[in-house]
Design a protein around this motif. Sequence first.
Motif, PDB file in Angstrom:
ATOM      1  N   GLN A  27      60.986  30.649  38.765  1.00  0.00           N
ATOM      2  CA  GLN A  27      60.714  30.430  37.857  1.00  0.00           C
ATOM      3  C   GLN A  27      59.773  31.377  37.152  1.00  0.00           C
ATOM      4  O   GLN A  27      58.648  31.271  38.421  1.00  0.00           O
ATOM      5  CB  GLN A  27      60.444  29.242  36.304  1.00  0.00           C
ATOM      6  CG  GLN A  27      60.626  29.647  35.182  1.00  0.00           C
ATOM      7  CD  GLN A  27      60.078  28.054  34.229  1.00  0.00           C
ATOM      8  OE1 GLN A  27      59.129  27.276  34.890  1.00  0.00           O
ATOM      9  NE2 GLN A  27      60.691  27.135  34.176  1.00  0.00           N
ATOM     10  N   VAL A  28      60.170  32.583  36.541  1.00  0.00           N
ATOM     11  CA  VAL A  28      58.949  32.957  36.486  1.00  0.00           C
ATOM     12  C   VAL A  28      58.328  33.386  34.800  1.00  0.00           C
ATOM     13  O   VAL A  28      59.657  32.903  34.063  1.00  0.00           O
ATOM     14  CB  VAL A  28      59.260  34.406  37.042  1.00  0.00           C
ATOM     15  CG1 VAL A  28      58.944  34.797  38.438  1.00  0.00           C
ATOM     16  CG2 VAL A  28      59.846  35.422  36.390  1.00  0.00           C
ATOM     17  N   THR A  29      56.624  33.466  34.503  1.00  0.00           N
ATOM     18  CA  THR A  29      56.802  33.766  32.973  1.00  0.00           C
ATOM     19  C   THR A  29      55.939  35.169  33.525  1.00  0.00           C
ATOM     20  O   THR A  29      55.204  35.716  34.450  1.00  0.00           O
ATOM     21  CB  THR A  29      55.897  32.668  32.926  1.00  0.00           C
ATOM     22  OG1 THR A  29      56.342  31.635  32.982  1.00  0.00           O
ATOM     23  CG2 THR A  29      55.472  33.234  31.855  1.00  0.00           C
ATOM     24  N   THR A  35      59.532  33.261  29.401  1.00  0.00           N
ATOM     25  CA  THR A  35      59.878  32.830  30.298  1.00  0.00           C
ATOM     26  C   THR A  35      60.787  33.009  31.507  1.00  0.00           C
ATOM     27  O   THR A  35      61.993  32.492  29.738  1.00  0.00           O
ATOM     28  CB  THR A  35      59.069  31.405  30.711  1.00  0.00           C
ATOM     29  OG1 THR A  35      57.508  31.178  30.230  1.00  0.00           O
ATOM     30  CG2 THR A  35      59.645  30.091  31.708  1.00  0.00           C
ATOM     31  N   ASP A  37      64.071  31.092  34.170  1.00  0.00           N
ATOM     32  CA  ASP A  37      64.162  29.959  34.906  1.00  0.00           C
ATOM     33  C   ASP A  37      64.811  30.481  35.570  1.00  0.00           C
ATOM     34  O   ASP A  37      64.949  29.598  36.378  1.00  0.00           O
ATOM     35  CB  ASP A  37      64.858  28.866  33.877  1.00  0.00           C
ATOM     36  CG  ASP A  37      64.159  28.219  32.894  1.00  0.00           C
ATOM     37  OD1 ASP A  37      63.266  28.320  33.059  1.00  0.00           O
ATOM     38  OD2 ASP A  37      65.092  27.404  32.237  1.00  0.00           O
ATOM     39  N   SER A  67      53.023  34.808  36.163  1.00  0.00           N
ATOM     40  CA  SER A  67      53.336  33.445  37.470  1.00  0.00           C
ATOM     41  C   SER A  67      54.168  32.797  37.637  1.00  0.00           C
ATOM     42  O   SER A  67      56.246  33.190  37.747  1.00  0.00           O
ATOM     43  CB  SER A  67      53.255  32.174  35.986  1.00  0.00           C
ATOM     44  OG  SER A  67      53.081  30.524  36.573  1.00  0.00           O
ATOM     45  N   GLU A  69      56.766  29.856  39.178  1.00  0.00           N
ATOM     46  CA  GLU A  69      57.446  28.649  40.042  1.00  0.00           C
ATOM     47  C   GLU A  69      58.339  27.876  39.975  1.00  0.00           C
ATOM     48  O   GLU A  69      58.693  28.490  40.386  1.00  0.00           O
ATOM     49  CB  GLU A  69      56.683  27.082  38.035  1.00  0.00           C
ATOM     50  CG  GLU A  69      55.455  27.754  37.865  1.00  0.00           C
ATOM     51  CD  GLU A  69      54.910  27.323  36.231  1.00  0.00           C
ATOM     52  OE1 GLU A  69      55.719  25.955  36.530  1.00  0.00           O
ATOM     53  OE2 GLU A  69      55.066  27.521  35.465  1.00  0.00           O
ATOM     54  N   SER A  71      62.496  26.461  39.983  1.00  0.00           N
ATOM     55  CA  SER A  71      63.050  26.720  39.154  1.00  0.00           C
ATOM     56  C   SER A  71      63.257  25.312  38.800  1.00  0.00           C
ATOM     57  O   SER A  71      64.391  24.859  39.063  1.00  0.00           O
ATOM     58  CB  SER A  71      63.956  27.924  39.230  1.00  0.00           C
ATOM     59  OG  SER A  71      65.551  27.559  38.489  1.00  0.00           O
TER      60      SER A  71
END
Length: 155
Positions: A27-29, A35, A37, A67, A69, A71
């Motif tokens: 998951q990236v922002t 964002t 997913d 960012s 993270e 997913s």
Amino acid sequence: MEIKPISIEQQEQLSKIATSQDWTPCQVTLSSGVTLDNVYLANHDEYLRSWGRINKEMLVPIEEVISIEESPNALPVSLSKKLYDAGESGMGYCVFKIVYDTGATFDVVTGNAVDFVPSPEGLTIRNIVDVLPHEGSRQAYLNGLDYKWCLFKGL
């Protein structure tokens, strides 16, 4: 199209996410605040070795990622590895059955990137206990989720 290097901070964030392949489901922002997913992060050279060509419409520029993270839609690594190890079910696609801890099962059809799967109402990837490669219906199925690629140099 110029592929930019991954930053040290992005490398650190990416290193915290387990993967079974040369591409990592994340998951990236983005710097815009959006964002996403379902994004695969991959080294540009590794991507080309595996996939051969780049679809520019599916790309997220690494320089826009602030960012990285896990997913919420990516299969656990042990289960995605099981699917990748089994190989494709037919030319360019994979069929598999997802087994949930409730006993429910759902058939899924994806391309050759299998990590991002839909979850029925009330269930999440945390409820998945197994996947059965090459099993499932080719008539009554859920599609794998749409995704983007984020390619980078370095690492």
